[in-house]
Structures are given as structure tokens and as C-alpha cells.
Design a protein around this motif. Structure first.
Motif, short mmCIF file in Angstrom:
data_model
loop_
_atom_site.label_atom_id
_atom_site.label_comp_id
_atom_site.label_asym_id
_atom_site.label_seq_id
_atom_site.Cartn_x
_atom_site.Cartn_y
_atom_site.Cartn_z
N SER A 127 0.89 -1.13 -0.15
CA SER A 127 0.09 -0.05 -0.03
C SER A 127 1.01 1.14 0.05
N ALA A 128 2.09 1.04 0.51
CA ALA A 128 3.16 2.37 0.43
C ALA A 128 3.62 2.53 -0.99
N ASN A 129 3.63 1.58 -1.75
CA ASN A 129 4.47 2.00 -3.18
C ASN A 129 3.56 1.59 -4.35
N ALA A 130 2.40 1.12 -4.23
CA ALA A 130 1.54 0.76 -5.28
C ALA A 130 1.55 1.84 -6.29
N VAL A 131 1.20 3.04 -5.93
CA VAL A 131 0.79 4.05 -7.04
C VAL A 131 2.33 4.30 -8.03
N LYS A 132 3.34 4.49 -6.95
CA LYS A 132 4.60 4.98 -7.86
C LYS A 132 4.82 3.64 -8.54
N ILE A 133 4.81 2.38 -8.35
CA ILE A 133 5.20 1.33 -9.06
C ILE A 133 4.38 1.15 -10.27
N VAL A 134 2.87 1.36 -10.06
CA VAL A 134 2.08 1.16 -11.46
C VAL A 134 2.61 2.08 -12.33
N LYS A 135 2.48 3.37 -11.76
CA LYS A 135 3.02 4.49 -12.91
C LYS A 135 4.47 4.23 -13.42
N ALA A 136 5.29 3.49 -12.73
CA ALA A 136 6.46 3.14 -13.33
C ALA A 136 6.38 2.26 -14.66
N LEU A 137 5.43 1.20 -14.17
CA LEU A 137 5.32 0.11 -15.38
C LEU A 137 5.06 0.70 -16.90
N PRO A 138 6.06 -0.16 -17.87
CA PRO A 138 5.55 0.22 -19.40
C PRO A 138 4.26 -0.07 -19.69
N ASN A 139 3.41 -0.94 -19.02
CA ASN A 139 2.48 -1.57 -19.45
C ASN A 139 1.13 -0.67 -19.32
N LEU A 294 8.80 -9.70 -6.21
CA LEU A 294 9.28 -9.08 -4.77
C LEU A 294 10.57 -8.30 -5.20
N SER A 295 11.68 -8.82 -5.91
CA SER A 295 12.82 -8.00 -6.20
C SER A 295 12.40 -6.86 -6.94
N LYS A 296 11.60 -7.01 -7.92
CA LYS A 296 11.09 -5.82 -8.81
C LYS A 296 10.33 -4.81 -8.16
N MET A 297 9.71 -5.31 -7.30
CA MET A 297 9.01 -4.18 -6.36
C MET A 297 10.18 -3.53 -5.70
N LEU A 298 11.20 -4.03 -5.02
CA LEU A 298 12.18 -3.51 -4.29
C LEU A 298 13.11 -2.55 -5.30
N GLU A 299 13.34 -2.93 -6.26
CA GLU A 299 13.86 -2.19 -7.35
C GLU A 299 13.02 -0.83 -7.93
N LEU A 300 11.81 -1.14 -7.93
CA LEU A 300 11.00 0.02 -8.76
C LEU A 300 10.84 0.97 -7.81
N ALA A 301 10.49 0.56 -6.43
CA ALA A 301 10.32 1.51 -5.23
C ALA A 301 11.31 2.37 -4.84
N LYS A 302 12.39 2.21 -5.23
CA LYS A 302 13.68 2.79 -4.86
C LYS A 302 13.39 4.45 -5.21
#
Ligand code: 13P
Ligand code: SF4
Length: 302
Positions: A127-139, A294-302
Motif C-alpha cells: 500500500s506504500a508504493n503501489a501508485v509509484k510502481i504502477v506508474k513506473a510500469l511500461p504496460n 518481490l525483487s522488482k518491487m524493491l527495485e522500482l520502489a527505490k
């Protein structure tokens, strides 16, 4: 009481162990934890700890994620039956179907899910990083599992993407009642309403802040206001009051309680430290395949 705390301290040293706890566990457990946080913080902190053994005071998806990210460590659960109902509210068959139906699809998996669901997903979020990560996805297309309420919250923040929703929910947050929130607001008009995005849309709509448990605690600390209505599991009260002795925190009349989180006790922590029981195991294939998201989350949330 002194005895059990002393015992845990001693065992922790003997076994080279560290205790992680989520904000929803009992205050007594939060008090003895080495690290307390939301799901995102706890998954980040689990990587790179010195100690060989992690005692995870939370529900099974949390211990499982810690094990997946740290296969060389021993992860112990004080109570093996502490599980998150939402973690099971999606299925692999539907994921496959969505992949066949939509081109350019990312399967976004809330960390509150089984390792099997993570295995079939592209990226995890909390819940802390969902917006940031979804925005960062190319899809362009996003199939968001399992939580329907969090998915709608994220969709609203990321209108440029097309969301496919799933019917999962957290029973604790889903059952929160808008009327009770409004009643609390009526009784305490000088409050701000701070809400977890697992809550129904109607509650999110009348909220002043929406965020993870850490986000809620941070917001309450920095806001000029002195009183707050908190729309999430009541375990957060402990840190809110500890960090803000001059502020007041109200919950709805029917206090949201996650029974599974409350299964963790000091006695059970001491027991697993002593015996090594309740170790988390993930088969190597499942571990490798679920680790990617999980690793992709940690990467994209940086
Ligand atoms: P957080 O992301 O705030 O830790 O929420 C986890 C959870 O289980 C909420 O119900
Ligand atoms: Fe799962 Fe809800 Fe409990 Fe969080 S509060 S662990 S989402 S059942």
C-alpha cells in the motif's frame, strides 16, 4: 511479565535472532520488536539483516516473503496459523485468462498474497508504493490482485492506465462502516480522517489522507491537527499514541481488529526461539519464481 521479556532477550542472543513486527500486532509484541513497520518497510529491512534467524511477528505472507528474499536465513513464525484472508482471494487460472485476453498486460500483485500468486505475477506492490510502481510500469493494462479496494484507489491515481479488477478484499477493512466514521466525525469535528486504502471507496472519499500504516503514522505526526479518526486496524494506536502523546486518536465504534495478527504472543515468540518450530519453507522452484516479483518491487520502489 518481566520474565518472558528477559527470556526472549536471552534466546535472541543465543540464537542470533532478530524480531520483526507489523503495526497490527499486540502492543506487548511491538514493544519487544527490533524493527516495527508496514509491509513495505518490513520486506525492505528483512534484506541485509546481520542475524541468522528472523522471527516474523505478522501473518504468513510476511514471513513467506522474508524467506523468499532471504533463502539462506531461518524465518520463524510465532503462530503458523496467522494468515491473511485476502492473500488467497485471487487465482492462477484467472491470471492466465487475463494474460490471454489483454495485450501489454502487467499482473500487479499486492504483497498480501500467497507465494503462488506472486509466482504468476509481474511485480509486487504494497500500500506504500503501489501508485509509484504502477506508474513506473511500461504496460498500459493492469490486472491488480487480490484487493479490489486498493486497486480502485491506485486506478484513480493513475488514470492513464486501464485496470482490470479482482474481487479480493480484507475482511477487516471491508467491514468498516461509513456511518460510524461519519458519526465519529460528528462527535469530533476538529479531526482529520486518516485511512488505509484497503477501506471501501466511500470511506476513502471522505478522508483527508489515504496511505499505508506507516503513511498514516507519519501523517499524524506532521499534521498541525491535534485529533484524528483512524480508519485502519486498531494495532496502529500503540505507535500513534507513543509518538504523539499530545494528540488524540479515535477509531470507529466497531474497532477494526485483525484476529490473525493478534495470534502473535510473547509466549509463542519465546517458544519458537527455543524450539526452532514453525520454520517457513518454500520450495526452491516456487522461491525463485516468486522472488522475481518481490525483487522488482524493491527495485522500482527505490
Ligand atoms: P501496510 O501496507 O500498511 O503494512 O498494510 C498491510 C495490511 O495488512 C493492511 O491490512
Ligand atoms: Fe490481511 Fe486484513 Fe489482516 Fe491486513 S488486516 S493482514 S489485509 S486480513
Amino acid at each position: 511479565k518481566m520474565d518472558i521479556i528477559e527470556k526472549i532477550k536471552k534466546l535472541k542472543e543465543e540464537k542470533n535472532a532478530v524480531i520483526l513486527a507489523h503495526y497490527y500486532v499486540e502492543p506487548k509484541v511491538q514493544e519487544i520488536a527490533d524493527y516495527i513497520g508496514d509491509s513495505f518497510y518490513l520486506s525492505k529491512i528483512a534484506v541485509g539483516l546481520q542475524e541468522q534467524t528472523i522471527v516474523f511477528c505478522g501473518v504468513s505472507f510476511m514471513g513467506e516473503s522474508a524467506k523468499i528474499l532471504n533463502p539462506q536465513k531461518t524465518v520463524l513464525m510465532p503462530d503458523m496459523s496467522a494468515d491473511c484472508a485476502m492473500a488467497h482471494m485471487a487465482d492462477v487460472e484467472t491470471i492466465r485468462k487475463m494474460r490471454d485476453t489483454y495485450e501489454d498486460l502487467a499482473v500487479v500483485c499486492y504483497i498480501n498474497s500467497t507465494a503462488e500468486l506472486k509466482q504468476h505475477s509481474d511485480v509486487c506492490v504494497t500500500s506504500a508504493n503501489a501508485v509509484k510502481i504502477v506508474k513506473a510500469l511500461p504496460n498500459k493494462n493492469i490486472f491488480f490482485i487480490p484487493d479490489n479496494n486498493l486497486a480502485h484507489y491506485v486506478a484513480e491515481q493513475v488514470p492513464e492506465k486501464h485496470f482490470v479488477f479482482n474481487k479480493g478484499f480484507c475482511p477487516v477493512h471491508e467491514n468498516m462502516c461509513l456511518e460510524e466514521v461519519l458519526k465519529a466525525k460528528e462527535e469530533h469535528p476538529e479531526t482529520e480522517v486518516l485511512t488505509h486504502p484497503e477501506c471501501p471507496e466511500a470511506i476513502c472519499k471522505i478522508s483527508d489522507y489515504i496511505g499505508s500504516t506507516s503513511g498514516i503514522i507519519r501523517y499524524a505526526g506532521t499534521s498541525e491537527k491535534k485529533e484524528f479518526i483512524i480508519c485502519t486496524e486498531s494495532g496502529v494506536r500503540f505507535q500513534l499514541e507513543k509518538e504523539n502523546p499530545d494528540k488524540k486518536f479515535y477509531f470507529t465504534k466497531t474497532e477494526p481488529v485483525c484476529r490473525d495478527m493478534k495470534l502473535v504472543t510473547l509466549e509463542k515468540i519465546a517458544h519458537v526461539l527455543e524450539t526452532g518450530e514453525n520454520e517457513v519453507h518454500v520450495t526452491e522452484k516456487l522461491r525463485i519464481e516468486s522472488e522475481k516479483a518481490l525483487s522488482k518491487m524493491l527495485e522500482l520502489a527505490k
